[in-house]
Write a protein that holds these residues in place. Structure first.
Motif, PDB file in Angstrom:
ATOM      1  N   PHE A 201       0.819  -1.209   0.000  1.00 20.46           N
ATOM      2  CA  PHE A 201       0.000   0.000   0.000  1.00 20.46           C
ATOM      3  C   PHE A 201       0.854   1.260   0.000  1.00 20.46           C
ATOM      4  O   PHE A 201       0.590   2.209  -0.755  1.00 20.46           O
ATOM      5  N   ASP A 202       1.900   1.291   0.824  1.00 19.54           N
ATOM      6  CA  ASP A 202       2.792   2.451   0.826  1.00 19.54           C
ATOM      7  C   ASP A 202       3.603   2.519  -0.470  1.00 19.54           C
ATOM      8  O   ASP A 202       3.807   3.606  -1.021  1.00 19.54           O
ATOM      9  N   ARG A 203       4.056   1.381  -0.947  1.00 20.37           N
ATOM     10  CA  ARG A 203       4.870   1.348  -2.170  1.00 20.37           C
ATOM     11  C   ARG A 203       4.141   2.006  -3.331  1.00 20.37           C
ATOM     12  O   ARG A 203       4.715   2.791  -4.087  1.00 20.37           O
ATOM     13  N   PHE A 204       2.865   1.671  -3.501  1.00 23.41           N
ATOM     14  CA  PHE A 204       2.124   2.153  -4.656  1.00 23.41           C
ATOM     15  C   PHE A 204       1.271   3.391  -4.377  1.00 23.41           C
ATOM     16  O   PHE A 204       0.508   3.816  -5.239  1.00 23.41           O
ATOM     17  N   GLY A 205       1.402   3.959  -3.186  1.00 26.74           N
ATOM     18  CA  GLY A 205       0.614   5.136  -2.866  1.00 26.74           C
ATOM     19  C   GLY A 205      -0.872   4.854  -2.735  1.00 26.74           C
ATOM     20  O   GLY A 205      -1.708   5.683  -3.107  1.00 26.74           O
ATOM     21  N   MET A 206      -1.196   3.680  -2.184  1.00 27.04           N
ATOM     22  CA  MET A 206      -2.601   3.274  -2.016  1.00 27.04           C
ATOM     23  C   MET A 206      -3.108   3.791  -0.673  1.00 27.04           C
ATOM     24  O   MET A 206      -3.277   3.058   0.294  1.00 27.04           O
ATOM     25  N   ALA A 207      -3.375   5.087  -0.633  1.00 27.09           N
ATOM     26  CA  ALA A 207      -3.640   5.772   0.634  1.00 27.09           C
ATOM     27  C   ALA A 207      -4.962   5.370   1.268  1.00 27.09           C
ATOM     28  O   ALA A 207      -5.152   5.549   2.479  1.00 27.09           O
ATOM     29  N   ASN A 208      -5.888   4.850   0.482  1.00 27.48           N
ATOM     30  CA  ASN A 208      -7.207   4.500   1.004  1.00 27.48           C
ATOM     31  C   ASN A 208      -7.449   2.991   0.942  1.00 27.48           C
ATOM     32  O   ASN A 208      -8.572   2.539   0.710  1.00 27.48           O
ATOM     33  N   THR A 209      -6.383   2.236   1.180  1.00 33.92           N
ATOM     34  CA  THR A 209      -6.473   0.775   1.218  1.00 33.92           C
ATOM     35  C   THR A 209      -5.923   0.288   2.543  1.00 33.92           C
ATOM     36  O   THR A 209      -4.911   0.776   3.035  1.00 33.92           O
ATOM     37  N   ASP A 251      -9.106   3.799  -7.579  1.00 32.08           N
ATOM     38  CA  ASP A 251      -7.828   4.473  -7.813  1.00 32.08           C
ATOM     39  C   ASP A 251      -6.667   3.650  -7.288  1.00 32.08           C
ATOM     40  O   ASP A 251      -5.635   3.489  -7.961  1.00 32.08           O
ATOM     41  N   ASP A 252      -6.822   3.107  -6.083  1.00 29.32           N
ATOM     42  CA  ASP A 252      -5.735   2.347  -5.471  1.00 29.32           C
ATOM     43  C   ASP A 252      -5.504   1.013  -6.180  1.00 29.32           C
ATOM     44  O   ASP A 252      -4.352   0.611  -6.415  1.00 29.32           O
ATOM     45  N   MET A 253      -6.582   0.311  -6.531  1.00 32.75           N
ATOM     46  CA  MET A 253      -6.405  -0.976  -7.199  1.00 32.75           C
ATOM     47  C   MET A 253      -5.804  -0.806  -8.583  1.00 32.75           C
ATOM     48  O   MET A 253      -5.077  -1.684  -9.069  1.00 32.75           O
ATOM     49  N   ALA A 254      -6.078   0.316  -9.226  1.00 36.91           N
ATOM     50  CA  ALA A 254      -5.434   0.597 -10.514  1.00 36.91           C
ATOM     51  C   ALA A 254      -3.926   0.696 -10.343  1.00 36.91           C
ATOM     52  O   ALA A 254      -3.149   0.181 -11.170  1.00 36.91           O
ATOM     53  N   LYS A 255      -3.480   1.328  -9.278  1.00 33.04           N
ATOM     54  CA  LYS A 255      -2.043   1.459  -9.021  1.00 33.04           C
ATOM     55  C   LYS A 255      -1.406   0.098  -8.772  1.00 33.04           C
ATOM     56  O   LYS A 255      -0.298  -0.180  -9.260  1.00 33.04           O
ATOM     57  N   PHE A 256      -2.104  -0.759  -8.014  1.00 35.33           N
ATOM     58  CA  PHE A 256      -1.551  -2.086  -7.755  1.00 35.33           C
ATOM     59  C   PHE A 256      -1.467  -2.898  -9.042  1.00 35.33           C
ATOM     60  O   PHE A 256      -0.439  -3.528  -9.331  1.00 35.33           O
ATOM     61  N   ALA A 257      -2.549  -2.917  -9.828  1.00 32.58           N
ATOM     62  CA  ALA A 257      -2.551  -3.702 -11.057  1.00 32.58           C
ATOM     63  C   ALA A 257      -1.454  -3.245 -12.006  1.00 32.58           C
ATOM     64  O   ALA A 257      -0.766  -4.066 -12.622  1.00 32.58           O
ATOM     65  N   ALA A 258      -1.271  -1.935 -12.127  1.00 29.69           N
ATOM     66  CA  ALA A 258      -0.218  -1.414 -13.000  1.00 29.69           C
ATOM     67  C   ALA A 258       1.158  -1.840 -12.497  1.00 29.69           C
ATOM     68  O   ALA A 258       2.032  -2.236 -13.283  1.00 29.69           O
ATOM     69  N   GLY A 259       1.370  -1.773 -11.190  1.00 27.00           N
ATOM     70  CA  GLY A 259       2.655  -2.187 -10.628  1.00 27.00           C
ATOM     71  C   GLY A 259       2.917  -3.664 -10.817  1.00 27.00           C
ATOM     72  O   GLY A 259       4.036  -4.075 -11.154  1.00 27.00           O
ATOM     73  N   LEU A 260       1.881  -4.485 -10.634  1.00 24.54           N
ATOM     74  CA  LEU A 260       2.053  -5.931 -10.791  1.00 24.54           C
ATOM     75  C   LEU A 260       2.348  -6.291 -12.241  1.00 24.54           C
ATOM     76  O   LEU A 260       3.241  -7.094 -12.522  1.00 24.54           O
ATOM     77  N   VAL A 261       1.629  -5.696 -13.175  1.00 27.30           N
ATOM     78  CA  VAL A 261       1.833  -6.058 -14.573  1.00 27.30           C
ATOM     79  C   VAL A 261       3.187  -5.556 -15.082  1.00 27.30           C
ATOM     80  O   VAL A 261       3.772  -6.138 -15.991  1.00 27.30           O
ATOM     81  N   ARG A 262       3.708  -4.484 -14.451  1.00 26.78           N
ATOM     82  CA  ARG A 262       5.069  -4.012 -14.783  1.00 26.78           C
ATOM     83  C   ARG A 262       6.139  -4.867 -14.137  1.00 26.78           C
ATOM     84  O   ARG A 262       7.299  -4.855 -14.553  1.00 26.78           O
TER      85      ARG A 262
END
Length: 383
Positions: A201-209, A251-262
């Motif tokens: 959550f901190d890594r990807f800026g998932m502030a509301n997770t 918004d937060d899950m989009a950041k995680f999915a993008a990070g995982l696929v990268r």
């Protein structure tokens, strides 16, 4: 000349890359599908080339009619399992976890000797007399092949039972994920909520997770609607549960999915391990958990368990996905590896699930995601 003809033939046989529709086209298709299903709320994220390209929320977050927004906190359900597996793979990179070691390597005493943990994990004492627990590995827990029911309370007497030889087949199990959590917390002394906060959550800026309810979520929170269209309140989860306690936003899950696929945050080897076919899937559908295995000639060779996700091969090459579901929630994440492209769908109305195959195909093109196996129904037609 011959080489040119071969190249042209290969090009003709290769499915064309789907062109991502415009935001206006996505909005129109979502509106059409929500009208078909009666879904009251739905949020969509589109990732392409490993970057978040579009995020939007539609409809209502509660029975008062307040709008669902990109920042509305929604229940992540079993999408939690994919995020948990990503966390475990970081521990693999750090040599703290060996996917193929017995869980005995991490526990200070035999698993059945841990008593009184039923409220937080499962009643491991009920495994006394069945030494097969010693064969269970982290890989089996993350591929749903340890032999457990989905949850121990599905068994007579609410006992934890090993129903088949560990590692021999796929059978969806939340208790498998929770045993992996137990190994990390009781064996390695980690606190899963803190680890996921720091590592994901901190890594990807998932502030509301979060893996537990936070009071600040109440200001913009999604309730839900069940299959009958009745509104139901959001469940404020008070315990960290690897199987599915995560609250999040689109918004937060989009950041995680993008990070995982990268592949961000994992070594190349660990990411490949997470997303490779680790275990064939041999059943007609995901549920019921213990349905009979299909004869070999009727199984899908394109479908297998990865670690915390399901992997498949489709017209655009390898992909992976994970769903999440309860009485008022329908979520999915579908990713195509070659394009580093994903669609994430969070629904606070379980009826939205019937539109997911059509929406994913509209945005990504035909992926080969096995919807009939995941949901057990014929998807709504796109036209």
């Amino acid at each position: 000349m011959r080489n040119l003809l071969i190249a042209l033939a290969l090009l003709a046989a290769t499915p064309a890359m789907a062109k991502t529709p415009t935001p206006a086209q996505i909005d129109a298709e979502v509106a059409r599908q929500m009208a078909k299903t009666g879904a009251q709320g739905l949020a969509v994220a589109v990732i392409d080339g490993g970057k978040v390209r579009y995020v939007q929320a539609y409809g209502k977050r509660n029975a008062k009619g307040e709008p669902l927004t990109r920042g509305t906190v929604m229940y992540g359900a079993s999408l939690t399992k994919a995020v948990f597996a990503y966390t475990v793979m970081q521990l693999v990179d750090e040599k703290l976890v060996d996917l193929d070691a017995s869980i005995t390597a991490y526990l200070k005493k035999p698993l059945p000797d841990y008593t009184g943990f039923g409220d937080n994990y499962a009643p491991y004492e009920t495994l006394a007399g069945d030494e097969r627990w010693r064969r269970i590995t982290p890989r089996m827990l993350l591929t749903h092949s340890a032999g457990f029911a989905n949850f121990y309370w599905d068994n007579p007497g609410e006992k934890l039972v090993i129903h088949f030889d560990p590692g021999s087949r796929y059978a969806y199990s939340g208790d498998g994920m929770i045993l992996m959590q137990f190994v990390l917390e009781q064996g390695l002394g980690l606190k899963l909520g803190a680890e996921m906060q720091r590592r994901v959550f901190d890594r990807f800026g998932m502030a509301n997770t979060s893996m537990m309810w936070r009071p600040d979520f109440a200001a913009n929170l999604a309730d839900g609607w069940d299959e009958d269209g009745k509104p139901q309140p959001h469940d404020e989860r008070s315990r960290v549960r690897a199987a599915g306690s995560m609250d999040t936003t689109i918004d937060d899950m989009a950041k995680f999915a993008a990070g995982l696929v990268r592949g961000e945050g994992l070594s190349r080897a660990s990411r490949a391990e997470m997303l490779k076919p680790s275990l064939p899937i041999t059943t007609r559908s995901q549920f019921l958990t213990f349905q009979p295995e299909l004869p070999p000639e009727k199984r899908r060779p394109d479908l297998a368990a990865g670690l915390g996700v399901v992997v498949f091969k489709g017209p655009q090459g390898p992909g992976f996905y994970k769903g999440g579901h309860d009485d008022i929630t329908g979520n999915t994440m579908v990713c195509v590896e070659k394009r580093q492209a994903c669609v994430v769908l969070l629904g606070n109305d379980v009826r939205a699930e019937k539109a997911y195959p059509a929406l994913v195909a509209f945005i990504l093109g035909e992926t080969g995601a096995p919807w009939d196996w995941e949901y057990g129904f014929t998807p709504i037609a796109r036209n």
